[in-house]
Design a protein around this motif. Structure first.
Motif, PDB file in Angstrom:
ATOM      1  N   LEU A 117       0.775  -1.103   0.033  1.00 44.64           N
ATOM      2  CA  LEU A 117       0.037   0.056  -0.025  1.00 44.64           C
ATOM      3  C   LEU A 117       0.779   1.304   0.157  1.00 44.64           C
ATOM      4  CD1 LEU A 117      -2.661  -1.121   2.480  1.00 44.64           C
ATOM      5  CD2 LEU A 117      -2.867  -1.077   0.216  1.00 44.64           C
ATOM      6  N   ASN A 118       0.276   2.355  -0.497  1.00 44.46           N
ATOM      7  CA  ASN A 118       0.801   3.556  -0.347  1.00 44.46           C
ATOM      8  C   ASN A 118       2.132   3.925  -1.137  1.00 44.46           C
ATOM      9  OD1 ASN A 118       0.541   6.227   0.273  1.00 44.46           O
ATOM     10  ND2 ASN A 118       1.719   6.219   2.383  1.00 44.46           N
ATOM     11  N   GLU A 160       4.482   5.202  -4.310  1.00 41.84           N
ATOM     12  CA  GLU A 160       4.648   6.257  -5.387  1.00 41.84           C
ATOM     13  C   GLU A 160       4.836   5.407  -6.700  1.00 41.84           C
ATOM     14  OE1 GLU A 160       7.838   9.031  -5.070  1.00 41.84           O
ATOM     15  OE2 GLU A 160       7.654   9.096  -2.645  1.00 41.84           O
ATOM     16  N   HIS A 215      -2.629   4.373  -3.391  1.00 41.97           N
ATOM     17  CA  HIS A 215      -1.369   4.807  -3.708  1.00 41.97           C
ATOM     18  C   HIS A 215      -1.153   6.259  -3.954  1.00 41.97           C
ATOM     19  CE1 HIS A 215      -0.501   0.540  -3.724  1.00 41.97           C
ATOM     20  NE2 HIS A 215      -1.414   0.419  -4.727  1.00 41.97           N
ATOM     21  N   GLN A 216      -0.060   6.794  -4.345  1.00 40.40           N
ATOM     22  CA  GLN A 216       0.363   8.137  -4.538  1.00 40.40           C
ATOM     23  C   GLN A 216       0.584   8.089  -6.076  1.00 40.40           C
ATOM     24  OE1 GLN A 216       3.337   9.847  -2.090  1.00 40.40           O
ATOM     25  NE2 GLN A 216       2.763   8.224  -0.635  1.00 40.40           N
TER      26      GLN A 216
END
Length: 154
Positions: free
Chosen positions: A59-60, A62, A108-109
């Motif tokens: 998760l999360n 870039e 996500h980013q």
């Protein structure tokens, strides 16, 4: 940082179609593709992004999505899709895939980069190749939402 390169293809639009995805992160490299017996180019462009984002295991992250689809990139970057959600996608196509996209996008980013298609970008060319090969495969799937919504066209 994860890079996702995507492309979609459909012959006849609607017609047989497919998507291609290349994922790169450090020294990791993965290719994904699938074909469908009847679909559209825009659906395949969007499905490629969905599949790419869904394949990320943590998760999360870039993530940079590189695509030649103005349809996908402008819909997100210009925030149109968020307005469509508020209006229940009234009059908009591909609601199923946009909702699928938003599920993984929010984890996500994500940023998007547009590249000109068929202009020699190596990963974009590879994704196009994967999409076309998948669309011509004997082992194609059924884009069931598209086919049900477009029965009158069959």
């Amino acid at each position: 940082m994860i890079q996702i390169f995507t492309d979609g293809a459909a012959s006849g639009n609607p017609g047989p179609g497919g998507y291609g995805v290349v994922l790169k992160s450090g020294k990791h490299y993965k290719e994904l593709s699938a074909g469908f017996r009847r679909t559209t180019n825009n659906r395949m462009e969007l499905m490629a992004v969905c599949v790419g984002l869904e394949s990320i295991k943590s998760l999360n992250q870039e993530v940079t999505v590189v695509s030649d689809s103005k349809y996908v990139i402008d819909s997100v970057e210009k925030k149109w899709v968020f307005g469509w959600v508020k209006k229940g996608f009234a009059g908009k196509k591909n609601k199923d895939l946009w909702l699928r996209f938003l599920q993984s996008y929010k984890l996500h980013q994500v940023k998007f980069i547009w590249v000109k298609g068929h202009a020699g970008h190596p990963e974009n060319e590879r994704c196009d190749e994967l999409a076309v090969i998948a669309s011509k495969s004997k082992d194609v799937g059924i884009d069931s939402v598209f086919e049900v919504e477009n029965q009158k066209l069959l």
